[in-house]
Design a protein around this motif. Structure first.
Motif, PDB file in Angstrom:
ATOM      1  N   LYS A  82      -0.483  39.525  26.129  1.00 20.12           N
ATOM      2  CA  LYS A  82      -1.521  38.495  26.011  1.00 20.12           C
ATOM      3  C   LYS A  82      -0.949  37.145  25.625  1.00 20.12           C
ATOM      4  CE  LYS A  82      -4.800  41.563  26.707  1.00 20.12           C
ATOM      5  NZ  LYS A  82      -5.571  41.576  27.969  1.00 20.12           N
ATOM      6  N   GLY A  83       0.370  37.026  25.657  1.00 17.71           N
ATOM      7  CA  GLY A  83       1.007  35.784  25.254  1.00 17.71           C
ATOM      8  C   GLY A  83       1.870  35.192  26.349  1.00 17.71           C
ATOM      9  N   THR A  84       2.721  34.267  25.958  1.00 15.72           N
ATOM     10  CA  THR A  84       3.520  33.518  26.926  1.00 15.72           C
ATOM     11  C   THR A  84       4.782  34.272  27.350  1.00 15.72           C
ATOM     12  OG1 THR A  84       4.588  32.376  25.058  1.00 15.72           O
ATOM     13  CG2 THR A  84       2.714  31.278  26.100  1.00 15.72           C
ATOM     14  N   ILE A  85       5.181  35.305  26.625  1.00 16.73           N
ATOM     15  CA  ILE A  85       6.330  36.115  27.051  1.00 16.73           C
ATOM     16  C   ILE A  85       5.902  37.064  28.158  1.00 16.73           C
ATOM     17  CG2 ILE A  85       8.128  37.740  26.322  1.00 16.73           C
ATOM     18  CD1 ILE A  85       7.849  36.616  23.483  1.00 16.73           C
ATOM     19  N   GLY A  86       4.782  37.757  27.963  1.00 16.65           N
ATOM     20  CA  GLY A  86       4.188  38.570  29.014  1.00 16.65           C
ATOM     21  C   GLY A  86       4.595  40.028  29.010  1.00 16.65           C
ATOM     22  N   LEU A  87       3.741  40.838  29.618  1.00 11.20           N
ATOM     23  CA  LEU A  87       3.944  42.291  29.634  1.00 11.20           C
ATOM     24  C   LEU A  87       5.203  42.684  30.394  1.00 11.20           C
ATOM     25  CD1 LEU A  87       3.003  45.168  29.016  1.00 11.20           C
ATOM     26  CD2 LEU A  87       1.562  45.059  31.055  1.00 11.20           C
ATOM     27  N   GLU A  88       5.467  42.052  31.528  1.00 12.25           N
ATOM     28  CA  GLU A  88       6.643  42.421  32.320  1.00 12.25           C
ATOM     29  C   GLU A  88       7.918  42.288  31.495  1.00 12.25           C
ATOM     30  OE1 GLU A  88       8.988  41.206  36.479  1.00 12.25           O
ATOM     31  OE2 GLU A  88       7.084  40.220  35.953  1.00 12.25           O
ATOM     32  N   ALA A  89       8.013  41.214  30.727  1.00 14.97           N
ATOM     33  CA  ALA A  89       9.199  41.015  29.891  1.00 14.97           C
ATOM     34  C   ALA A  89       9.282  42.081  28.805  1.00 14.97           C
ATOM     35  CB  ALA A  89       9.168  39.622  29.262  1.00 14.97           C
ATOM     36  N   MET A  90       8.140  42.457  28.214  1.00 20.16           N
ATOM     37  CA  MET A  90       8.127  43.486  27.180  1.00 20.16           C
ATOM     38  C   MET A  90       8.599  44.828  27.745  1.00 20.16           C
ATOM     39  SD  MET A  90       7.012  42.204  24.265  1.00 20.16           S
ATOM     40  CE  MET A  90       7.495  40.491  24.395  1.00 20.16           C
ATOM     41  N   VAL A  91       8.157  45.141  28.971  1.00 16.44           N
ATOM     42  CA  VAL A  91       8.577  46.384  29.631  1.00 16.44           C
ATOM     43  C   VAL A  91      10.078  46.359  29.898  1.00 16.44           C
ATOM     44  CG1 VAL A  91       8.357  47.749  31.747  1.00 16.44           C
ATOM     45  CG2 VAL A  91       6.306  46.846  30.615  1.00 16.44           C
ATOM     46  N   ASN A  92      10.579  45.209  30.323  1.00 18.38           N
ATOM     47  CA  ASN A  92      12.018  45.079  30.560  1.00 18.38           C
ATOM     48  C   ASN A  92      12.813  45.259  29.273  1.00 18.38           C
ATOM     49  OD1 ASN A  92      11.673  44.598  33.299  1.00 18.38           O
ATOM     50  ND2 ASN A  92      11.633  42.369  33.060  1.00 18.38           N
ATOM     51  N   ILE A  93      12.280  44.766  28.181  1.00 16.46           N
ATOM     52  CA  ILE A  93      12.969  44.870  26.892  1.00 16.46           C
ATOM     53  C   ILE A  93      13.062  46.324  26.440  1.00 16.46           C
ATOM     54  CG2 ILE A  93      12.716  44.362  24.415  1.00 16.46           C
ATOM     55  CD1 ILE A  93      11.617  41.573  25.357  1.00 16.46           C
ATOM     56  N   ILE A  94      11.947  47.059  26.482  1.00 14.13           N
ATOM     57  CA  ILE A  94      11.989  48.440  25.976  1.00 14.13           C
ATOM     58  C   ILE A  94      12.806  49.357  26.882  1.00 14.13           C
ATOM     59  CG2 ILE A  94       9.803  48.233  24.724  1.00 14.13           C
ATOM     60  CD1 ILE A  94       8.512  49.923  26.986  1.00 14.13           C
ATOM     61  N   ASN A  95      13.018  48.960  28.128  1.00 11.66           N
ATOM     62  CA  ASN A  95      13.788  49.784  29.056  1.00 11.66           C
ATOM     63  C   ASN A  95      15.225  49.300  29.254  1.00 11.66           C
ATOM     64  OD1 ASN A  95      12.014  51.982  30.321  1.00 11.66           O
ATOM     65  ND2 ASN A  95      10.695  50.169  30.495  1.00 11.66           N
ATOM     66  N   HIS A  96      15.576  48.189  28.652  1.00  6.21           N
ATOM     67  CA  HIS A  96      16.920  47.652  28.854  1.00  6.21           C
ATOM     68  C   HIS A  96      17.951  48.615  28.266  1.00  6.21           C
ATOM     69  CE1 HIS A  96      20.414  45.008  28.811  1.00  6.21           C
ATOM     70  NE2 HIS A  96      19.738  44.198  29.604  1.00  6.21           N
ATOM     71  N   PRO A  97      19.009  48.918  28.992  1.00  7.05           N
ATOM     72  CA  PRO A  97      19.980  49.911  28.519  1.00  7.05           C
ATOM     73  C   PRO A  97      20.629  49.563  27.181  1.00  7.05           C
ATOM     74  CG  PRO A  97      20.787  48.757  30.479  1.00  7.05           C
ATOM     75  CD  PRO A  97      19.337  48.442  30.345  1.00  7.05           C
ATOM     76  N   LEU A  98      20.677  48.295  26.811  1.00  6.45           N
ATOM     77  CA  LEU A  98      21.256  47.901  25.539  1.00  6.45           C
ATOM     78  C   LEU A  98      20.240  47.921  24.390  1.00  6.45           C
ATOM     79  CD1 LEU A  98      23.496  44.918  26.708  1.00  6.45           C
ATOM     80  CD2 LEU A  98      24.202  47.273  26.223  1.00  6.45           C
ATOM     81  N   ASP A 111       4.574  39.580  21.373  1.00 10.60           N
ATOM     82  CA  ASP A 111       4.390  38.486  22.318  1.00 10.60           C
ATOM     83  C   ASP A 111       4.210  37.204  21.501  1.00 10.60           C
ATOM     84  OD1 ASP A 111       3.943  37.108  24.764  1.00 10.60           O
ATOM     85  OD2 ASP A 111       2.925  38.869  25.587  1.00 10.60           O
ATOM     86  N   SER A 112       4.154  36.065  22.168  1.00  6.08           N
ATOM     87  CA  SER A 112       4.052  34.787  21.465  1.00  6.08           C
ATOM     88  C   SER A 112       2.895  33.955  21.997  1.00  6.08           C
ATOM     89  CB  SER A 112       5.351  33.989  21.625  1.00  6.08           C
ATOM     90  OG  SER A 112       5.229  32.695  21.063  1.00  6.08           O
ATOM     91  N   MET A 113       2.238  33.229  21.096  1.00  4.80           N
ATOM     92  CA  MET A 113       1.185  32.316  21.504  1.00  4.80           C
ATOM     93  C   MET A 113       1.751  30.977  21.984  1.00  4.80           C
ATOM     94  SD  MET A 113      -1.727  32.826  18.571  1.00  4.80           S
ATOM     95  CE  MET A 113      -2.461  34.437  18.228  1.00  4.80           C
ATOM     96  N   ASN A 114       3.063  30.787  21.831  1.00  6.03           N
ATOM     97  CA  ASN A 114       3.650  29.472  22.056  1.00  6.03           C
ATOM     98  C   ASN A 114       4.552  29.439  23.282  1.00  6.03           C
ATOM     99  OD1 ASN A 114       2.632  28.540  19.455  1.00  6.03           O
ATOM    100  ND2 ASN A 114       4.201  29.867  18.582  1.00  6.03           N
ATOM    101  N   PRO A 115       4.768  28.244  23.836  1.00  8.26           N
ATOM    102  CA  PRO A 115       5.763  28.118  24.904  1.00  8.26           C
ATOM    103  C   PRO A 115       7.167  28.320  24.349  1.00  8.26           C
ATOM    104  CG  PRO A 115       4.961  25.950  24.246  1.00  8.26           C
ATOM    105  CD  PRO A 115       4.098  26.950  23.541  1.00  8.26           C
ATOM    106  N   GLN A 116       8.094  28.682  25.213  1.00 11.20           N
ATOM    107  CA  GLN A 116       9.475  28.879  24.805  1.00 11.20           C
ATOM    108  C   GLN A 116      10.011  27.622  24.117  1.00 11.20           C
ATOM    109  OE1 GLN A 116      12.130  29.573  28.085  1.00 11.20           O
ATOM    110  NE2 GLN A 116      13.958  29.350  26.821  1.00 11.20           N
ATOM    111  N   GLY A 117      10.673  27.820  22.983  1.00 10.64           N
ATOM    112  CA  GLY A 117      11.284  26.708  22.264  1.00 10.64           C
ATOM    113  C   GLY A 117      10.341  25.916  21.390  1.00 10.64           C
ATOM    114  N   ALA A 118       9.137  26.440  21.124  1.00 14.57           N
ATOM    115  CA  ALA A 118       8.151  25.696  20.331  1.00 14.57           C
ATOM    116  C   ALA A 118       8.486  25.640  18.847  1.00 14.57           C
ATOM    117  CB  ALA A 118       6.771  26.319  20.509  1.00 14.57           C
ATOM    118  N   HIS A 119       9.314  26.565  18.357  1.00 16.05           N
ATOM    119  CA  HIS A 119       9.701  26.634  16.939  1.00 16.05           C
ATOM    120  C   HIS A 119       8.488  26.725  16.014  1.00 16.05           C
ATOM    121  CE1 HIS A 119      13.808  25.742  18.125  1.00 16.05           C
ATOM    122  NE2 HIS A 119      13.388  24.651  18.756  1.00 16.05           N
TER     123      HIS A 119
END
Length: 279
Positions: A231-247, A214-222
């Protein structure tokens, strides 16, 4: 099966890393080939490697992702620093053959004012000198956050490096979720579109591993500051989507979150609870 683990200290050797992976219930893990700030690597103990291989078979550890030290800069402005990076990479790749068929991940480097084109050329030249036809290790360029003069903050920059590599069959990409988010790619709201762009620019067959952070920063903060999963700005839902994405779901996922072993074990258990097995 979800291939997931964390960075594990290599200070006590491969057997100790294997035992730590067992405690974490990990089926993949990463380790630094030497002190992450540089320095000489420990001598390989072949008996220690054999004991680890037994643990690996019993635990079904599917992937090991070695990480080069942070001080390695293949596109530094100073020639002595570039030579240092090349020597480390060559030595590390020789040592990785004690664990054949695994991955060696590194940060492409910082061009320190020379410009992206020069940085890309220097990285590719280094790789062309160290890659061999005999090696079994796949070398992974890591996606970066694009802070300062980092090379690899855009997919196009990684493609530019790959285009100059003679042994492309020895190369791959490690996608770091914190880094690509901080670089400006919306993996929380538009994961499919980001992967489509990756495929168009680089090619999905090159994607071989994921650093799941996850990230402590907003998207595009570099900025590149990792956070604990959920616990960050990406969030658990996105992490779950990533590990389950067919690709992505069959790739090894490595946690580099600011945690200790108990915290990584908890993150691994949490993500396993959300992983959807395909029948």
């Amino acid at each position: 099966m979800l291939k997931i683990g964390s960075h594990i200290s290599s200070a006590k050797g491969f057997e100790a890393m294997g035992k730590t992976a067992v405690r974490l219930n990990a089926t993949a893990f990463a380790f630094f080939t030497r002190n992450p700030r540089g320095g000489k690597a420990k001598a390989i103990d072949e008996e220690d490697v054999k004991r680890f291989q037994k643990i690996r078979e019993q635990q079904r550890i599917e992937a090991v992702v070695a990480h080069a030290p942070y001080t390695m800069n293949a596109c530094a402005a100073r020639s002595d620093l570039r030579e240092f990076a090349e020597n480390i990479m060559r030595d590390d790749l020789q040592r990785m053959e004690y664990l054949p068929g695994n991955f060696y991940n590194f940060h492409p480097g910082s061009h320190v004012g020379q410009g992206i084109e020069e940085g890309v050329c220097l990285i590719a030249e280094c790789l062309n000198r160290v890659l061999t036809g005999e090696q079994s290790t796949t070398v992974l360029l890591e996606t970066m956050a694009g802070k300062g003069s980092e090379v690899g903050g855009r997919f196009e920059e990684l493609r530019m490096i790959l285009d100059r590599i003679e042994r492309k069959d020895k190369m791959g990409i490690c996608l770091d979720t914190c880094h690509v988010w901080d670089a400006g790619y919306d993996i929380a709201g538009h994961l499919d579109e980001v992967l489509e762009e990756f495929d168009r620019v680089i090619g999905l067959p090159f994607l071989r591993a994921v650093h799941l952070n996850d990230s402590m920063n907003p998207q595009g903060a570099h900025k590149d500051r990792h956070a604990v999963i959920g616990k960050g700005t990406i969030g658990l839902e996105a992490m779950v989507n990533i590990i389950n994405h067919p690709l992505l779901r069959d790739l090894p996922f490595i946690l580099e979150t600011p945690n200790d072993e108990d915290g990584w074990a908890a993150e691994i258990a949490l993500l396993r609870s959300y992983y959807r097995e395909v029948i």
